[in-house]
Enzyme design. Structure first.
Site, mmCIF file in Angstrom:
data_model
loop_
_atom_site.group_PDB
_atom_site.id
_atom_site.type_symbol
_atom_site.label_atom_id
_atom_site.label_comp_id
_atom_site.label_asym_id
_atom_site.label_seq_id
_atom_site.Cartn_x
_atom_site.Cartn_y
_atom_site.Cartn_z
ATOM 1 N N ALA A 1 0.748 -0.986 -0.057
ATOM 2 C CA ALA A 1 0.036 0.052 -0.131
ATOM 3 C C ALA A 1 0.876 1.140 -0.115
ATOM 4 O O ALA A 1 2.061 1.360 0.625
ATOM 5 C CB ALA A 1 -0.860 -0.057 1.346
ATOM 6 N N GLY B 1 0.815 -5.124 1.080
ATOM 7 C CA GLY B 1 -0.254 -5.514 0.348
ATOM 8 C C GLY B 1 0.093 -6.068 -1.225
ATOM 9 O O GLY B 1 -0.681 -6.622 -1.428
ATOM 10 N N GLU C 1 0.016 -9.793 -0.252
ATOM 11 C CA GLU C 1 -1.339 -10.051 -0.113
ATOM 12 C C GLU C 1 -2.010 -10.164 -1.477
ATOM 13 O O GLU C 1 -2.836 -11.127 -1.463
ATOM 14 C CB GLU C 1 -1.769 -9.089 0.763
ATOM 15 N N GLU D 1 4.506 -4.603 7.292
ATOM 16 C CA GLU D 1 3.505 -3.449 7.924
ATOM 17 C C GLU D 1 3.778 -3.172 9.487
ATOM 18 O O GLU D 1 3.519 -2.013 9.653
ATOM 19 C CB GLU D 1 2.029 -4.353 7.886
HETATM 20 C C1 LIG Z 1 10.602 -1.352 -1.418
HETATM 21 C C2 LIG Z 1 11.780 -1.232 -0.884
HETATM 22 C C3 LIG Z 1 12.387 -2.403 -0.332
HETATM 23 C C4 LIG Z 1 12.602 -0.599 -1.809
HETATM 24 O O1 LIG Z 1 14.083 -0.242 -1.223
HETATM 25 P P1 LIG Z 1 15.042 0.894 -2.016
HETATM 26 O O2 LIG Z 1 15.251 0.350 -3.440
HETATM 27 O O3 LIG Z 1 16.311 0.964 -0.879
HETATM 28 O O4 LIG Z 1 14.318 2.390 -2.085
HETATM 29 P P2 LIG Z 1 13.607 3.220 -1.231
HETATM 30 O O5 LIG Z 1 14.518 4.473 -1.163
HETATM 31 O O6 LIG Z 1 13.278 2.538 0.303
HETATM 32 O O7 LIG Z 1 12.324 3.549 -1.937
HETATM 33 C C5 LIG Z 1 12.132 4.234 -3.175
HETATM 34 C C6 LIG Z 1 11.099 5.321 -3.105
HETATM 35 O O8 LIG Z 1 9.788 4.566 -2.841
HETATM 36 C C7 LIG Z 1 9.182 5.045 -1.589
HETATM 37 N N1 LIG Z 1 8.489 3.798 -1.199
HETATM 38 C C8 LIG Z 1 8.696 2.673 -1.109
HETATM 39 N N2 LIG Z 1 7.640 1.968 -0.577
HETATM 40 C C9 LIG Z 1 6.613 2.854 -0.607
HETATM 41 C C10 LIG Z 1 5.260 2.445 -0.310
HETATM 42 N N3 LIG Z 1 4.971 1.278 0.256
HETATM 43 N N4 LIG Z 1 4.387 3.685 -0.381
HETATM 44 C C11 LIG Z 1 5.058 4.634 -0.699
HETATM 45 N N5 LIG Z 1 6.134 5.146 -0.979
HETATM 46 C C12 LIG Z 1 6.915 3.976 -0.844
HETATM 47 C C13 LIG Z 1 10.259 5.479 -0.913
HETATM 48 O O9 LIG Z 1 9.724 6.386 0.142
HETATM 49 C C14 LIG Z 1 11.289 6.170 -1.679
HETATM 50 O O10 LIG Z 1 10.750 7.388 -2.047
HETATM 51 P P3 LIG Z 1 11.235 8.569 -1.488
HETATM 52 O O11 LIG Z 1 10.900 8.580 0.123
HETATM 53 O O12 LIG Z 1 10.804 9.805 -2.082
HETATM 54 O O13 LIG Z 1 12.747 8.698 -1.416
HETATM 55 C C15 LIG Z 1 11.542 -0.242 0.521
HETATM 56 O O14 LIG Z 1 11.223 1.129 -0.041
HETATM 57 C C16 LIG Z 1 10.408 -0.561 1.229
HETATM 58 O O15 LIG Z 1 10.844 -1.328 2.313
HETATM 59 N N6 LIG Z 1 9.289 -0.175 1.401
HETATM 60 C C17 LIG Z 1 8.239 -0.067 2.275
HETATM 61 C C18 LIG Z 1 7.488 -1.538 1.905
HETATM 62 C C19 LIG Z 1 6.429 -1.624 3.079
HETATM 63 O O16 LIG Z 1 6.317 -1.261 4.201
HETATM 64 N N7 LIG Z 1 5.099 -2.026 2.538
HETATM 65 C C20 LIG Z 1 4.064 -2.214 3.462
HETATM 66 C C21 LIG Z 1 3.143 -1.105 3.101
HETATM 67 S S1 LIG Z 1 1.639 -1.172 4.057
HETATM 68 C C22 LIG Z 1 0.581 -2.337 3.520
HETATM 69 O O17 LIG Z 1 0.982 -2.848 2.319
HETATM 70 C C23 LIG Z 1 -0.544 -2.255 4.216
HETATM 71 C C24 LIG Z 1 -1.562 -3.381 3.907
HETATM 72 O O18 LIG Z 1 -1.318 -4.253 3.461
HETATM 73 C C25 LIG Z 1 -2.867 -3.160 4.479
HETATM 74 C C26 LIG Z 1 -3.770 -3.195 3.400
HETATM 75 C C27 LIG Z 1 -4.641 -2.045 3.419
HETATM 76 C C28 LIG Z 1 -4.723 -1.297 2.144
HETATM 77 C C29 LIG Z 1 -5.413 -0.212 1.847
HETATM 78 C C30 LIG Z 1 -5.463 0.499 0.521
HETATM 79 C C31 LIG Z 1 -4.632 1.417 0.764
HETATM 80 C C32 LIG Z 1 -5.238 2.873 -0.137
HETATM 81 C C33 LIG Z 1 -4.129 3.995 -0.011
HETATM 82 C C34 LIG Z 1 -4.626 5.158 -0.157
HETATM 83 C C35 LIG Z 1 -3.733 5.897 -1.228
HETATM 84 C C36 LIG Z 1 -4.501 7.181 -1.244
HETATM 85 C C37 LIG Z 1 -4.234 7.761 -2.862
HETATM 86 O O19 LIG Z 1 -4.099 6.993 -3.825
HETATM 87 O O20 LIG Z 1 -4.462 8.976 -2.912
#
Ligand SMILES: CC(C)(COP(=O)(O)OP(=O)(O)OC[C@H]1O[C@@H](n2cnc3c(N)ncnc32)[C@H](O)[C@@H]1OP(=O)(O)O)[C@@H](O)C(=O)NCCC(=O)NCCSC(=O)CC(=O)CCCCCCCCCCCCC(=O)O
Ligand SMILES: NC(=O)C1=CN([C@@H]2O[C@H](COP(=O)(O)OP(=O)(O)OC[C@H]3O[C@@H](n4cnc5c(N)ncnc54)[C@H](O)[C@@H]3O)[C@@H](O)[C@H]2O)C=CC1
Length: 725
Positions: A60, A100, A103, A123
Site C-alpha cells: 500500500a 499489500g 497479499e 506492515e
Molecule cells: C520497496 C523497498 C524495499 C525499496 O527499497 P529501496 O530500493 O532501498 O528504495 P527506497 O529508497 O526505500 O524507496 C524508493 C522510493 O519509494 C518510496 N516507497 C517505497 N515503498 C513505498 C510504499 N509502500 N508506499 C509509498 N512509497 C514507498 C520510498 O519512500 C522512496 O521514495 P522517497 O521517499 O521519495 O525517496 C523499500 O522502499 C520498502 O521496504 N518499502 C516499504 C514496504 C512496506 O512497508 N510495505 C508495506 C506497506 S503497508 C501495506 O501494504 C498495508 C496493507 O497491507 C494493509 C492493506 C490496506 C490496504 C489499503 C489500501 C490503501 C489505499 C491507500 C490510499 C492511497 C491514497 C491515494 O491513492 O491517494
C-alpha cells in the site's frame, strides 16, 4: 495504475506506479477493473499479475495512510476478488512483493518468483498489520510458526527461502513473466478449489496452545512497548481459532486500532525520515543533487580497537578490500584475532545464500604496521585513541603518504574536524565518519563535514554508508556533533537525579519502560566509564589539571557532578571491571545487578555534600532526561548543524536505541506539544538555575511563540544569518 493487456489466452495485469508500484487507490481501481474485464472475456482463460519495471509491488502507498483521501480498506475485497476468479490467476513476482503486494500474490492461485526477488509483510515496521487478509491466508499457506515470524518481525525473505516455506510454487533464474505465462497456460482448466487459500485449514501443530503462549511472551518482550507486533500476533491467533471470514473480521478490527494509533504515525514518519536524510544539503549550497561520489575500491582502517575492528568487518562484508593498520605488532596481533573472530561469526550468519566473505585472502584483507602500504587506497578511516595530538600526527602522515585523491576520514566521537584537517595539506578531503559501537552491527553513520570538506567528500562518505548498508546522516561540525552533543545533557540529568535521591536502576527502568533499548547507566557501564573520565580530564574538568580549591560540585559557575569521576577513582569502569553503576558477574559480564555498595556510596556522598534526599517520581525522571536532550536538539537546529529535525530523529533511532515507535526525540516533542516541553523545561530550569542545559532554547521558545507549527515547518523559522559552519 495497472495496465491490462491480452495476449493469446492469458490476460496480463501489470501494476504500475513508479518507483515501487505502491498500491494507490488508482492502482487498486485499475486492478479491480482488469480482473473484472478478464473474468468477463470468454477468450481469456487465465490471468497473470506482475509489476512494472521488475518490481511486483512494495504494498500500500504508505503516504496514503495519513492522506485525507483515504477511503477505508480497499485491498482486502480485491484480494478476495482475485481468489474467487473462475480463471487461474498467477502472480509473477520480480524485485519485491511486500505488504499489500504480497497479499495480492496470496490471493492468486499460483506464485512464481524470480530467484532474486524478496517477499515479506513489513506492515509491523510501520505500526500496522497486514490488513488485506494476509494474517489469515499466510498461516494457511506456510503454517503458523513461519507466518507468525514473518508477520510479527516484518522481515523480508529471499525467494529461495520462500520456496522452501511453500510461499511460492516455483523460482526461476531467467524471465519470470514468460515463465508465469507458461505456467498460466499449463494450469488452464485445472480445479481452483485446492488453490484458494481461504478454503484451506490452518495446518495443525501438536502443541498449538503451548506454542502460541510461548510466542506471545516472545513477541511482547521484543516489542518493547510497540503495539503492532502484539496485534499482529492476535490476528494470527484468530486464524488458528476461528473460520476464515471471522478471522478477517478480527484482522480488520485490529487493523483499525493500529491505523488510528500515534505509534503508526510515528513509525511511518520514521520510514520517510530515513529516506529524506539521503537528500543531504549543507548551508553553503552543496547537496546530493549536484555532488558526485568517488569510487572506493580499496580502503584502510587505522587502529584495531573496539571501533576499528568493527569497521574493518563492515568493509569486508561490503566486499571492499581493506588494509588494517596498528601501531605495533602486539596490538596488530590482538586486533587481527579480534577481526578474524568477528568475521568468522559473520560468515556463519551469512551461510545459506550469502556470498562467502573470502577474508583469508590477503588481497581482500591485509594486516600491517607499515603506513607506506596506504599509498594507493581510496579512503582511510582513522580509529585511534580519542586524542587530538595523536589524530593530528596521523593525519599529517596520511596527507604525505596517501595518493592525492584519497579521502581521509576520522571516527572521532566529538573532536573538531577542522583542527584535525588543519594537520593535512588537503582539508577538502577530510571528513568525520562517526560509526557506532558495535560498528559492524549499528546502522548509523554520522557524517561530519568541516569548513573545507568538499561536496565530493560528503557524497563519497554517503555512498560508503550505502555500501555498508548503513544510514548516513550528514551533519555539521561541533563538539559531539549531533548524537553525542544531545546525549551529554541527558546523561548529565541522569547523574544529577542520583545526587538528588534516585538510583541507577530506577532511572534506567523509567527510560527503558519508555522504550529505550538500554538506560543511561547500563549504557555507561557498557561503553566504559573511563572513556568519559579521560575526556573530562582532557577538558580540565577533573584530574590533576583541575585548579586547587575548585568546588567539588561546580565548574565555571555551573553545577557539576563528580560522581562518575569518583566511581572511576574507585576503579569502577563498568562491565570491563565488573563494577560500575551496577555490579556484574565477572569482568566483561553482561548481567547488571543493583549494587548495595553503590547505594551506600550514594548515601554517603549526599551526606558529605549536605544534599537532602528526596523521592523523585517517574515523570520527573523521564522529563528531565528526555526534555534536556530535546532542548539541545533545538539548539543544534538553530545553529544549522543539522538541516532538519528528521536528521536528529534518524540519528537517535538508529544510533542510540531511541524507540522508533515514538518517531525520535524531535517527533516525540512535536507530539507532546512544544508548549508543554517549554513549560516543563522552564519549571525544571527554575528549580535548578545552575544547570544551563535545562534553560529552554531560544529556538524552542520561538516556535512556541509562533503557535507550535508542525514539525515539517520548523526549519522555516530558523534565522538564516547564523549557521555555524
Ligand atoms: C520497496 C523497498 C524495499 C525499496 O527499497 P529501496 O530500493 O532501498 O528504495 P527506497 O529508497 O526505500 O524507496 C524508493 C522510493 O519509494 C518510496 N516507497 C517505497 N515503498 C513505498 C510504499 N509502500 N508506499 C509509498 N512509497 C514507498 C520510498 O519512500 C522512496 O521514495 P522517497 O521517499 O521519495 O525517496 C523499500 O522502499 C520498502 O521496504 N518499502 C516499504 C514496504 C512496506 O512497508 N510495505 C508495506 C506497506 S503497508 C501495506 O501494504 C498495508 C496493507 O497491507 C494493509 C492493506 C490496506 C490496504 C489499503 C489500501 C490503501 C489505499 C491507500 C490510499 C492511497 C491514497 C491515494 O491513492 O491517494
Ligand atoms: N568506543 C566507542 O564506543 C566509540 C568510539 N569512537 C571513537 O573511535 C576512536 C577509537 O575508539 P576505540 O576503538 O574505542 O578505542 P580503542 O582504545 O579501543 O582502540 C584504539 C586503537 O588505536 C590504536 N592506535 C593508537 N595509536 C595508534 C597509531 N599511532 N597507529 C595505529 N594505531 C594506533 C591502539 O593500539 C588501539 O588498538 C576514538 O576516536 C573514539 O572516540 C566512536 C564511536 C564509539
Amino acid at each position: 495504475m495497472a495496465q491490462y493487456a491480452r495476449g493469446s489466452a492469458v490476460a496480463v495485469i501489470r501494476l504500475r506506479n513508479p518507483p515501487v508500484n505502491a498500491l494507490s487507490l488508482a492502482v487498486l481501481q485499475a486492478l479491480e477493473d482488469g480482473l473484472k474485464k478478464a473474468d468477463a472475456d470468454p477468450s481469456v482463460k487465465a490471468v497473470m499479475i506482475c509489476g512494472e519495471n521488475g518490481k511486483f509491488s512494495a504494498g500500500a502507498d504508505i503516504r496514503g495512510f495519513s492522506s485525507p483521501k483515504r477511503h477505508g480498506l480497499g485491498l482486502g475485497p480485491i484480494v478476495s476478488l482475485i481468489e474467487s476468479c473462475q480463471k487461474p490467476v498467477v502472480a509473477a513476482i520480480e524485485g519485491v512483493a511486500l505488504g499489500g503486494g504480497l497479499e495480492v500474490a496470496l490471493g492468486c492461485h499460483y506464485r512464481i518468483a524470480h530467484v532474486k526477488a524478496r517477499m515479506g509483510l513489513p506492515e509491523v515496521t510501520i505500526g500496522l498489520l497486514p490488513g488485506a487478509e494476509g494474517t489469515q491466508r499466510l498461516p494457511r499457506l506456510i503454517g503458523v510458526p513461519a507466518a507468525l515470524d514473518m508477520i510479527t518481525t516484518g522481515k523480508h525473505i529471499p525467494a529461495t527461502e520462500a520456496l522452501k516455506l511453500g510461499l511460492v510454487d516455483e523460482i526461476v533464474e531467467e524471465n519470470t513473466i514468460e515463465a508465469a505465462i507458461r505456467l498460466a497456460n499449463k494450469v488452464i482448466g485445472q480445479p481452483l478449489g485446492p488453490r484458494r487459500l481461504s478454503l484451506k485449514p490452518v495446518p495443525k501443530l501438536p502443541n498449538m496452545e503451548a506454542f502460541l503462549q510461548e510466542a506471545a511472551v516472545k513477541v511482547k518482550k521484543q516489542a518493547r512497548g510497540c503495539l503492532a507486533p502484539e496485534l499482529c500476533f492476535q490476528a494470527v491467533r484468530a486464524a488458528t481459532e476461528t473460520p476464515f471470514a471471522q478471522g478477517v473480521r478480527r484482522e480488520r478490527e485490529l487493523f483499525q486500532v493500529l491505523l488510528s494509533s500515534g505509534q503508526a504515525r510515528a513509525l511511518q514518519y520514521a520510514f520517510f525520515a530515513e529516506r529524506a536524510v539521503h537528500r543531504w544539503a549543507t548551508p553553503t549550497g552543496a547537496s546530493w543533487s549536484s555532488a558526485a561520489p568517488q569510487p572506493v575500491r580499496r580502503a584502510a582502517v587505522i587502529g584495531l580497537g573496539t571501533m576499528g575492528r568493527g569497521i574493518v568487518t563492515s568493509l569486508v562484508k561490503a566486499n571492499i578490500p581493506v588494509v588494517a593498520l596498528e601501531q605495533d605488532l602486539e596490538y596488530l596481533n590482538k586486533g587481527r584475532k579480534a577481526v578474524m573472530l568477528l568475521l568468522e561469526r559473520e560468515a556463519v550468519k551469512m551461510e545459506g545464500g550469502a556470498q562467502s566473505l573470502d577474508f583469508h585472502n590477503p588481497a581482500r584483507l591485509q594486516f600491517t604496521v607499515d603506513f607506506d602500504l596506504l599509498h594507493d587506497v581510496d579512503l582511510v578511516i582513522e580509529a585511534v585513541f580519542e586524542n587530538m595530538a595523536l589524530k593530528k600526527e596521523i593525519f599529517h602522515k596520511l596527507s604525505k603518504i596517501c595518493k592525492p585523491g584519497a579521502l581521509l576520514c576520522t571516527n572521532t566521537s566529538a573532536l573538531n574536524i577542522d583542527e584535525i584537517a588543519s594537520a593535512t595539506s588537503r582539508p577538502q578531503q577530510v571528513i568525520g565518519t562517526h560509526f557506532f559501537s558495535p560498528a559492524h552491527v549499528m546502522r548509523l553513520l554520522e557524517i561530519i563535514y568541516g569548513r573545507h570538506t568538499s561536496p565530493t567528500a560528503i557524497a563519497t562518505a554517503m555512498q560508503l554508508a550505502k555500501a555498508l548498508k548503513k544510514v548516513g546522516v550528514v551533519v555539521g561540525n561541533c563538539f559531539g556533533f549531533v548524537g553525542n552533543r544531545m546525549m551529554f545533557p541527558y546523561v548529565e540529568q541522569a547523574v544529577f537525579l542520583l545526587e538528588e535521591g534516585s538510583r541507577p536502576e530506577a532511572v534506567d527502568r523509567v527510560v527503558e519502560d519508555f522504550g529505550f533499548k538500554i538506560g543511561p547507566f547500563r549504557m555507561s557501564d557498557l561503553a566504559g566509564l573511563d572513556v568519559g573520565w579521560r575526556s573530562r580530564q582532557g577538558q580540565g574538568l577533573t584530574g590533576p589539571s583541575l585548579p586547587a580549591g575548585t568546588a567539588a560540585r561546580q565548574r565555571q559557575g555551573q553545577r557539576y557532578s563528580p560522581l562518575p569521576d569518583l566511581l572511576c577513582e574507585h576503579g569502577r569502569f563498568g562491565q570491563k571491571t565488573a563494577r560500575g553503576w551496577y555490579r556484574y558477574e565477572r569482568a566483561g559480564g553482561r548481567t547488571a545487578t543493583p549494587d548495595p555498595w553503590l547505594h551506600s556510596f550514594l548515601a554517603q556522598y549526599r551526606d558529605t555534600h549536605g544534599i537532602k534526599t528526596r523521592f523523585i517520581d517517574q515523570e520527573e525522571i523521564l522529563e528531565r532526561c528526555l526534555f534536556s536532550l530535546i532542548n539541545e536538539g533545538f539548539a543544534i537546529l538553530a545553529e544549522g548543524i543539522a538541516s532538519g529535525p528528521e536528521h536528529l530523529d534518524v540519528i537517535y533511532v538508529n544510533g542510540y536505541g531511541w524507540p522508533k515507535h515514538t518517531g525520535g526525540p524531535m517527533f516525540y516533542a512535536s507530539i507532546v506539544g512544544l508548549p508543554r516541553v517549554l513549560a516543563k523545561l522552564q519549571k525544571y530550569s527554575e528549580a535548578h538555575p545552575d544547570v544551563p542545559r535545562l534553560r529552554p532554547n531560544a529556538f524552542l521558545k520561538k516556535l512556541v511563540a509562533a503557535g507550535n507549527p508542525p514539525l515539517k515547518d520548523w526549519m522555516s523559522y530558523v534565522s538564516r544569518q547564523s549557521p555555524k559552519l
